[in-house]
Each structure stands twice: as C-alpha cells, then as structure tokens.
Design a protein around this motif. Structure first.
Motif, mmCIF file in Angstrom:
data_model
loop_
_atom_site.group_PDB
_atom_site.id
_atom_site.type_symbol
_atom_site.label_atom_id
_atom_site.label_comp_id
_atom_site.label_asym_id
_atom_site.label_seq_id
_atom_site.Cartn_x
_atom_site.Cartn_y
_atom_site.Cartn_z
ATOM 1 N N VAL A 181 0.839 -1.179 -0.083
ATOM 2 C CA VAL A 181 0.077 0.053 -0.007
ATOM 3 C C VAL A 181 0.891 1.233 0.104
ATOM 4 N N CYS A 182 2.002 1.332 0.869
ATOM 5 C CA CYS A 182 2.966 2.472 0.939
ATOM 6 C C CYS A 182 3.514 2.716 -0.564
ATOM 7 N N ARG A 183 3.944 1.574 -0.901
ATOM 8 C CA ARG A 183 4.517 1.523 -2.394
ATOM 9 C C ARG A 183 3.495 2.312 -3.515
ATOM 10 N N GLN A 184 2.645 1.829 -3.360
ATOM 11 C CA GLN A 184 1.637 2.105 -4.511
ATOM 12 C C GLN A 184 1.226 3.811 -4.161
ATOM 13 N N LEU A 185 0.983 4.054 -2.853
ATOM 14 C CA LEU A 185 0.462 5.432 -2.645
ATOM 15 C C LEU A 185 1.554 6.490 -2.908
ATOM 16 N N LEU A 186 2.918 5.997 -2.621
ATOM 17 C CA LEU A 186 4.161 6.973 -3.011
ATOM 18 C C LEU A 186 4.123 6.986 -4.453
ATOM 19 N N ARG A 187 4.223 6.065 -5.095
ATOM 20 C CA ARG A 187 4.458 6.072 -6.673
ATOM 21 C C ARG A 187 3.457 6.576 -7.340
ATOM 22 N N LEU A 188 2.135 6.514 -6.959
ATOM 23 C CA LEU A 188 1.024 7.339 -7.538
ATOM 24 C C LEU A 188 1.092 8.689 -7.389
ATOM 25 N N SER A 189 1.556 9.183 -6.255
ATOM 26 C CA SER A 189 1.451 10.567 -5.901
ATOM 27 C C SER A 189 2.741 11.235 -6.489
ATOM 28 N N GLY B 112 2.235 12.236 -10.004
ATOM 29 C CA GLY B 112 1.757 13.511 -10.304
ATOM 30 C C GLY B 112 0.198 13.414 -10.161
ATOM 31 N N LYS B 113 -0.208 12.176 -9.578
ATOM 32 C CA LYS B 113 -1.473 11.919 -9.548
ATOM 33 C C LYS B 113 -2.293 12.857 -8.201
ATOM 34 N N PRO B 114 -3.408 13.511 -8.472
ATOM 35 C CA PRO B 114 -3.953 14.185 -7.466
ATOM 36 C C PRO B 114 -4.451 13.265 -6.296
ATOM 37 N N MET B 115 -4.237 13.565 -5.047
ATOM 38 C CA MET B 115 -4.674 12.585 -4.050
ATOM 39 C C MET B 115 -6.053 12.131 -4.113
ATOM 40 N N GLU B 116 -7.008 12.758 -4.684
ATOM 41 C CA GLU B 116 -8.383 12.290 -4.727
ATOM 42 C C GLU B 116 -8.441 11.036 -5.660
ATOM 43 N N GLU B 117 -7.603 11.073 -6.901
ATOM 44 C CA GLU B 117 -7.341 9.790 -7.633
ATOM 45 C C GLU B 117 -6.643 8.786 -7.050
ATOM 46 N N VAL B 118 -5.535 9.094 -6.373
ATOM 47 C CA VAL B 118 -4.685 8.213 -5.656
ATOM 48 C C VAL B 118 -5.678 7.372 -4.709
ATOM 49 N N ALA B 119 -6.478 8.134 -4.022
ATOM 50 C CA ALA B 119 -7.343 7.428 -3.079
ATOM 51 C C ALA B 119 -8.419 6.320 -3.639
ATOM 52 N N GLY C 84 -8.961 11.013 3.091
ATOM 53 C CA GLY C 84 -8.622 11.496 4.281
ATOM 54 C C GLY C 84 -7.484 10.430 4.941
ATOM 55 N N TYR C 85 -8.051 9.238 4.484
ATOM 56 C CA TYR C 85 -6.969 8.231 5.082
ATOM 57 C C TYR C 85 -5.744 8.034 4.271
ATOM 58 N N ALA C 86 -5.983 8.211 2.644
ATOM 59 C CA ALA C 86 -4.950 8.172 2.023
ATOM 60 C C ALA C 86 -3.900 9.239 2.242
ATOM 61 N N ARG C 87 -4.270 10.378 2.580
ATOM 62 C CA ARG C 87 -3.383 11.573 2.812
ATOM 63 C C ARG C 87 -2.818 11.204 3.963
ATOM 64 N N LYS C 88 -3.259 10.582 5.152
ATOM 65 C CA LYS C 88 -2.629 10.184 6.401
ATOM 66 C C LYS C 88 -1.997 9.417 6.164
ATOM 67 N N LYS C 89 -2.214 8.212 5.486
ATOM 68 C CA LYS C 89 -1.345 6.883 5.213
ATOM 69 C C LYS C 89 -0.042 7.442 4.425
ATOM 70 N N LYS C 90 -0.212 8.263 3.248
ATOM 71 C CA LYS C 90 0.944 8.884 2.518
ATOM 72 C C LYS C 90 2.145 9.414 3.504
ATOM 73 N N SER C 91 1.584 10.218 4.463
ATOM 74 C CA SER C 91 2.617 10.941 5.365
ATOM 75 C C SER C 91 3.349 9.848 6.181
ATOM 76 N N GLU C 92 2.477 8.674 6.694
ATOM 77 C CA GLU C 92 3.025 7.735 7.373
ATOM 78 C C GLU C 92 4.204 6.958 6.371
ATOM 79 N N CYS C 93 3.813 6.784 5.593
ATOM 80 C CA CYS C 93 4.965 6.216 4.284
ATOM 81 C C CYS C 93 5.965 6.776 3.998
ATOM 82 N N MET C 94 5.622 8.209 3.858
ATOM 83 C CA MET C 94 6.998 9.097 3.675
ATOM 84 C C MET C 94 7.762 9.029 4.775
ATOM 85 N N ALA C 95 7.404 9.078 6.036
ATOM 86 C CA ALA C 95 8.117 9.117 7.194
ATOM 87 C C ALA C 95 8.842 7.789 7.530
#
Length: 189
Positions: free
Chosen positions: A136-144, A147-154, A162-173
């Motif tokens: 999930v982290c790999r997919q979230l980060l690669r999609l964002s 250049g995909k908008p977070m709505e599309e990534v979600a 909301g969860y996709a944004r939170k999860k992306k921050s956790e994955c980046m950390a």
C-alpha cells in the motif's frame, strides 16, 4: 549555456535514429576500449554504454538536463563510475589503466558527471528502500510521485481521501527513516 553536444541528449529524448546512430558510432568505441582495458568484455562494455545512455535519458526526461561539457568526456566519466561499481561487485582489485588521453575532460565534465552520479545513487537508495515498504505504501507513494491528485490516488488504492493523505504521510516518514538509517546515507548527503 548548453554545449553543442546537447543535440545528442535531444536525440535520446526524441528517439532520433540518425543522431542516435551517430552517437553510437562516435562514442561507444572509447567506452569499449576503457572496459576492455580494465578486465571487461565487449558485451559488458555494450551494457555499460547502454546503461549510461538510459540513465542520461531518464535524467533528461525528468529534470530538463542540460549538457554543459562535451558528451564524450561526460559519458566516459559516467561509464567509468558504472564500470568501477561493476568491478567492485565482482571484487576485481586490479584496474589496469584509466588513461583519459583524447578526452576533453574539463572541470565542468567532472562536476556534471559527479552531480549526475551522486543524484543517481541517491535515487537508487530511495528506490531500494521503497521496496522495503508494504504494498500500500509503495503504491501510494509511486502514484503521488507520478503527479496524480490525492483524490485519484485514494480512488485507485480504494482508500478514503482522508486516510490516503494520512497514510501517505506515514509512508513518507517510514521511507525517510529507512533511507537515513541506511549505511550508505552519510556518503550521499
């Protein structure tokens, strides 16, 4: 200001067969000679040359790369670094000769090649550490990053916005932690 050899970088980007053929004719022989003189084969020389061109293509495509020195000097330094890494993997300790006669290697060439390989090594470390993350982290980060908008990534990942944004921050950390705790991190700062 870019160097006249920038036309070869443009040829890589535009798949200009005529200029690409000229590029191979003009530059591959010197790389082949360098690899053969240093415990390599013709096939390995061709692979190193091709790998360098692919790296330059990716850099130019993503970052508006501008060549500020002769391409032969820049290519030679990139290929030399790649070949030294290959020899290191094979544990060859004897390097026969690194004669750079005939190459117009200026300070610009060294700086550009150094910046290029440094950037490439940093990307390789990030890519390597990205593979240690969950799917999930790999997919979230690669999609964002694509250049995909977070709505599309979600939507693609099946998560709420909301969860996709939170999860992306956790994955980046998590990725930043993995990169910073890597033994190679200090040499790439």
């Amino acid at each position: 200001m870019h160097h006249p050899d920038q036309k070869y970088i443009d040829a890589l980007l535009n798949n200009d067969r005529i200029l690409l053929d000229e590029l191979y004719r003009k530059f591959s022989g010197k790389i082949k000679w360098m690899v053969l003189k240093n415990n390599g084969t013709e096939a390995e020389a061709a692979d190193i040359f091709q790998d360098a061109l692919i790296s330059i293509f990716h850099k130019a495509r993503l970052h508006d790369f501008v060549l500020t020195c002769p391409l032969d000097a820049f290519l030679y330094l990139i290929c030399k670094k790649k070949w030294l890494n290959e020899l290191d993997k094979k544990k060859f300790n004897q390097v026969t000769t690194w004669e750079e006669d005939g190459f117009p290697i200026s300070e610009d060439s060294f700086k550009l090649a150094e910046d290029f390989t440094f950037h490439e090594e940093r990307l390789n470390l990030i890519t390597e550490k990205l593979e240690e993350l969950g799917t999930v982290c790999r997919q979230l980060l690669r999609l964002s990053w694509a250049g995909k908008p977070m709505e599309e990534v979600a939507q693609i990942t099946g998560l709420t916005y909301g969860y996709a944004r939170k999860k992306k921050s956790e994955c980046m950390a998590q990725l930043i932690h993995l990169v910073k705790t890597s033994s190679r991190f200090n040499s790439l700062k």
